[in-house]
Structures are given as C-alpha cells and as structure tokens.
Design an enzyme around this catalytic site. Structure first.
Site, PDB file in Angstrom:
ATOM      1  N   ASP A  82     -76.245  -3.750 -30.461  1.00 41.02           N
ATOM      2  CA  ASP A  82     -75.195  -4.755 -30.277  1.00 41.02           C
ATOM      3  C   ASP A  82     -74.434  -4.414 -29.002  1.00 41.02           C
ATOM      4  O   ASP A  82     -74.282  -3.238 -28.657  1.00 41.02           O
ATOM      5  CB  ASP A  82     -74.244  -4.773 -31.474  1.00 41.02           C
ATOM      6  CG  ASP A  82     -74.873  -5.381 -32.721  1.00 41.02           C
ATOM      7  OD1 ASP A  82     -75.732  -6.276 -32.575  1.00 41.02           O
ATOM      8  OD2 ASP A  82     -74.502  -4.982 -33.834  1.00 41.02           O
ATOM      9  N   ASP A  89     -77.750 -12.452 -32.856  1.00 44.13           N
ATOM     10  CA  ASP A  89     -76.676 -12.870 -33.758  1.00 44.13           C
ATOM     11  C   ASP A  89     -76.122 -14.243 -33.347  1.00 44.13           C
ATOM     12  O   ASP A  89     -75.825 -15.080 -34.201  1.00 44.13           O
ATOM     13  CB  ASP A  89     -75.539 -11.849 -33.751  1.00 44.13           C
ATOM     14  CG  ASP A  89     -75.971 -10.479 -34.227  1.00 44.13           C
ATOM     15  OD1 ASP A  89     -76.875 -10.388 -35.080  1.00 44.13           O
ATOM     16  OD2 ASP A  89     -75.410  -9.481 -33.733  1.00 44.13           O
TER      17      ASP A  89
END
Length: 149
Positions: free
Chosen positions: A108, A129
């Site tokens: 991330d 995401d």
C-alpha cells in the site's frame, strides 16, 4: 471494451507497487500538498486491518473472486457500466491476491493526509483498492435493471 482494461490496470497496479517498494519508505512524502501522501505500508491483512496475518487465505480468496468475475464477464454480455464495474473489482481482487500470495502482504502506498474527520485516519491503500471501491460504487449506482445480478 472494459475487459481490455483488466490486464492494463493489473499491470499498472503491479508496476506501481514495485515502484513503491523501490522508492518509498514508511515516512510519508507529500504528493498533493496536505491532501495525499506517498507512504509505504506492508499490509498483512484486509482493509481496515481486518484478518491481520491471514495473507495466504486472503490471497486465495482474492484470486478466486477475481477469477470468478472474469469468468462471469466471459460468459455473458453485460451492459457497459456493469462490465466496467465487474472488471474493476476483478482487477483489485487479482492485484491484491497476487501480492498476498507472492509476498505474503499487500503493498500500500496512497495515504490521505486530510483533516476531514471521516477520512483523517483512513488506511493507506493502493490502485487495486481504488479499482475495487470504484467498481463497487458503479454497481451500487447502476439502475436496478442494469445490474448484473
């Protein structure tokens, strides 16, 4: 047309994650002033810290969901928006599934740095995401007769 986006976005997702691993650190670096930072996070769970340390299970679940969505898209012609939505969700599931099974964690790197109360402490996320979120929103916003299920 939207299913053509799947390999392109999946490749972009993986390229951005490799770039993040090579160029970012856990120390936030401003990208858009105080609104968006680049911060490297190794996520061993699902969104919002759920199922921490269950990368193997989540990886197979993600790959299964992504594969199932691609199978559905190959079996039936859906209208444009549902096809786009399912394609985006498939990209997100496959992209994070690849990370979980290949690395044991998801890369991330996008970090909201805003003081807005609802998102001030939002988890760090990635392109996969974003694809899942936009795809899910498109499905929810699709008129009732235009939804794939």
């Amino acid at each position: 047309m939207p299913t053509v986006l799947v390999p392109l976005l999946l490749a972009l997702d993986q390229i951005l994650k490799l770039w993040a691993l090579e160029n970012l650190s856990p120390v936030p670096r401003p990208l858009l002033g105080d609104l968006l930072y680049l911060t490297l996070v190794r996520n061993t769970g699902a969104g919002f810290g759920l199922l921490e340390g269950q990368a193997f299970l989540l990886g197979w679940l993600s790959l299964g969901v992504g594969t199932l969505l691609l199978y559905w898209l190959a079996q039936k012609r859906y209208p444009f928006w549902p096809t786009l939505a399912l394609s985006l969700i498939a990209v997100g599931a496959l992209g994070n599934g690849i990370d979980r099974l290949g690395r044991g964690w998801v890369v991330d790197y996008l970090d909201l740095g805003t003081p807005i109360p609802l998102i001030a402490h939002f988890p760090v996320f990635n392109l996969a995401d974003v694809c899942v979120t936009v795809g899910a929103a498109l499905l929810l916003l699709a008129p009732r007769g235009k939804r794939p299920f």
